[in-house]
Design a protein around this motif. Structure first.
Motif, PDB file in Angstrom:
ATOM      1  N   SER A 238     -76.887  59.912  63.897  1.00 44.61           N
ATOM      2  CA  SER A 238     -76.126  59.585  65.096  1.00 44.61           C
ATOM      3  C   SER A 238     -74.782  58.981  64.727  1.00 44.61           C
ATOM      4  N   SER A 271     -81.682  57.027  70.026  1.00 44.48           N
ATOM      5  CA  SER A 271     -81.873  56.718  71.447  1.00 44.48           C
ATOM      6  C   SER A 271     -81.562  57.919  72.328  1.00 44.48           C
ATOM      7  N   SER A 273     -78.032  59.006  73.244  1.00 41.26           N
ATOM      8  CA  SER A 273     -76.902  58.743  74.125  1.00 41.26           C
ATOM      9  C   SER A 273     -76.267  60.064  74.566  1.00 41.26           C
TER      10      SER A 273
END
Length: 327
Positions: A238, A271, A273
Motif C-alpha cells: 500500500s 485496510s 482505502s
C-alpha cells in the motif's frame, strides 16, 4: 498515411516481446500506419511477432547497444538510451503519435521524450481513439475523461492491459537509424534491494501479494515476501507501506502507484482505502487477511480471513510450501 510509433518492450527474463507491445501496435492502427521501435536489432521471432500485429516498419539503432535507465556506465558517451532512440526516430519520421507502455520505465522514458521534443504528454491511457484522443480514468477509476495533446508530437503512455492485441499480418521492413546520445547523464542506481529469483513484473503478474500498515513491521513484510516467492507472485504494498520503507516505491499499488489486474490478489494487513482500491479493483479474485472486519478491503474480497496477519502468514507459508514443494 501518417506513421504512429510504438516502443517495443521485451520480457527481460524470457527475451520475448511483451503483450503490451502488441497491444500498442493494435491501438496504433487506429491512428495510422504502425511503426515499431526496438532498443536492439530484432531477431526473426521478434520480427514475426511484430509483423503479425501490423508493424509495417521496425526501427532499431544502427549499433546494438541501447542502455536502460540506471544502466549507463563508463561508455555513456557512445551508448544511447531508449529516449535517445525515440528522439531520433521521431525527428526522422515526424509521426502522428508515439505510444509507450505505462510501465515504470516507460513512464520515465515518455517524460524525458516529451522534454526533448518539447511535446505534450498524456499518461496512463486506457483507450485511444482517432485524433488522437486518449481516454483516461480518474477519481479512483469512477470517471472517464478524454484528452488531446495540443503541442508537438502527442506522446501517450498506455496501461499494459488496456487493449487486447489483435492480429493484422504485415511484412515489416527493418530499418536502422543513427542514435546520438544525450549529453545529460542518465541516473544510476547506487543501491537497490536484492531482487528475488524469477519474480514476475508487477504490471503483468497473475498473482499479486500485497501488504499494508496492518503487518506492523519490516520483519512481517519479509514473511509476506516469502509467501509471494512460494506462490511465484509479485510482491506489492500500500501507499503507507511504501512510505514506511517496507517496499520500494515502484511496488506501490494504488491511485498514485501501479494498477494491477491479476487473477489473484492477496491483501494482508491492507485496510483498502479508496486510493488503494483504485489500483487493484480489477483483480479477478481478492483474498483479504486483516484484524478489522469493518475494513473496506473485505467488501471487495471473495474470501476474507479476520485475524492477525502476522500470526496467519507463517502458517500460510508452511501450508503453501507443503503443497508446492520447492525445487
Amino acid at each position: 498515411m501518417a506513421k504512429v510509433v510504438a516502443l517495443v518492450d521485451r520480457d527481460a527474463r524470457e527475451g520475448t516481446v511483451r503483450r503490451s507491445a502488441c497491444a500498442l501496435l493494435t491501438l496504433a492502427r487506429r491512428l495510422g500506419e504502425p511503426v515499431a521501435v526496438c532498443p536492439a536489432r530484432p531477431d526473426e521471432e521478434t520480427i514475426g511477432v511484430l509483423g503479425r500485429h501490423g508493424a509495417t516498419e521496425i526501427w532499431c539503432p544502427d549499433s546494438s547497444a541501447i542502455s536502460l535507465p540506471g544502466q549507463r556506465g563508463p561508455s555513456e558517451s557512445v551508448t544511447g538510451t531508449e529516449t535517445d532512440l525515440l528522439v531520433a526516430v521521431a525527428r526522422h519520421l515526424d509521426p502522428a503519435a508515439i505510444l509507450i507502455a505505462a510501465t515504470h520505465r516507460g513512464q520515465e522514458a515518455a517524460a524525458r521524450l516529451a522534454i526533448r521534443l518539447d511535446s505534450g504528454i498524456i499518461t496512463d491511457a486506457v483507450d485511444i481513439r482517432p485524433g488522437p484522443i486518449a481516454v483516461q480514468r480518474c477519481l479512483a477509476d469512477s470517471h472517464l475523461v478524454e484528452s488531446t495533446v495540443v503541442r508537438g508530437t502527442p506522446i501517450i503512455t498506455v496501461r499494459p492491459e488496456a487493449a487486447v492485441p489483435e492480429p493484422s499480418p504485415a511484412v515489416p521492413a527493418v530499418r536502422t537509424i543513427a542514435v546520438e546520445p544525450s549529453r545529460t547523464r542518465a541516473p544510476r542506481i547506487v543501491a537497490t534491494p536484492k531482487p528475488r529469483a524469477a519474480a514476475p513484473a508487477l504490471d503483468h503478474a497473475d498473482i499479486v501479494v500485497a501488504g499494508g500498515r496492518g503487518l506492523g513491521s519490516r520483519a512481517a513484510f519479509a514473511v509476506l515476501a516469502d509467501v509471494a516467492e512460494a506462490l511465484g507472485a509479485a510482491l506489492a504494498g500500500s501507499h503507507t507501506a511504501a512510505e514506511l520503507g517496507w517496499i520500494p516505491p515502484e511496488a506501490r499499488v494504488g491511485l498514485t502507484g501501479k494498477t494491477v489486474n491479476p487473477r489473484l490478489y492477496l491483501a494482508c494487513g491492507v485496510s483498502g482505502s479508496v486510493r488503494h482500491r483504485a489500483g487493484m479493483q480489477g483483480a479477478k479474485t481478492v483474498v483479504a487477511i486483516g484484524d478489522d472486519p469493518a475494513a473496506p478491503i473485505f467488501k471487495l474480497a471473495e474470501l476474507g480471513v479476520v485475524g492477525d496477519a502476522r500470526a496467519i502468514l507463517p502458517a500460510l507459508l508452511e501450508e503453501i510450501r507443503a503443497r508446492i514443494p520447492i525445487t
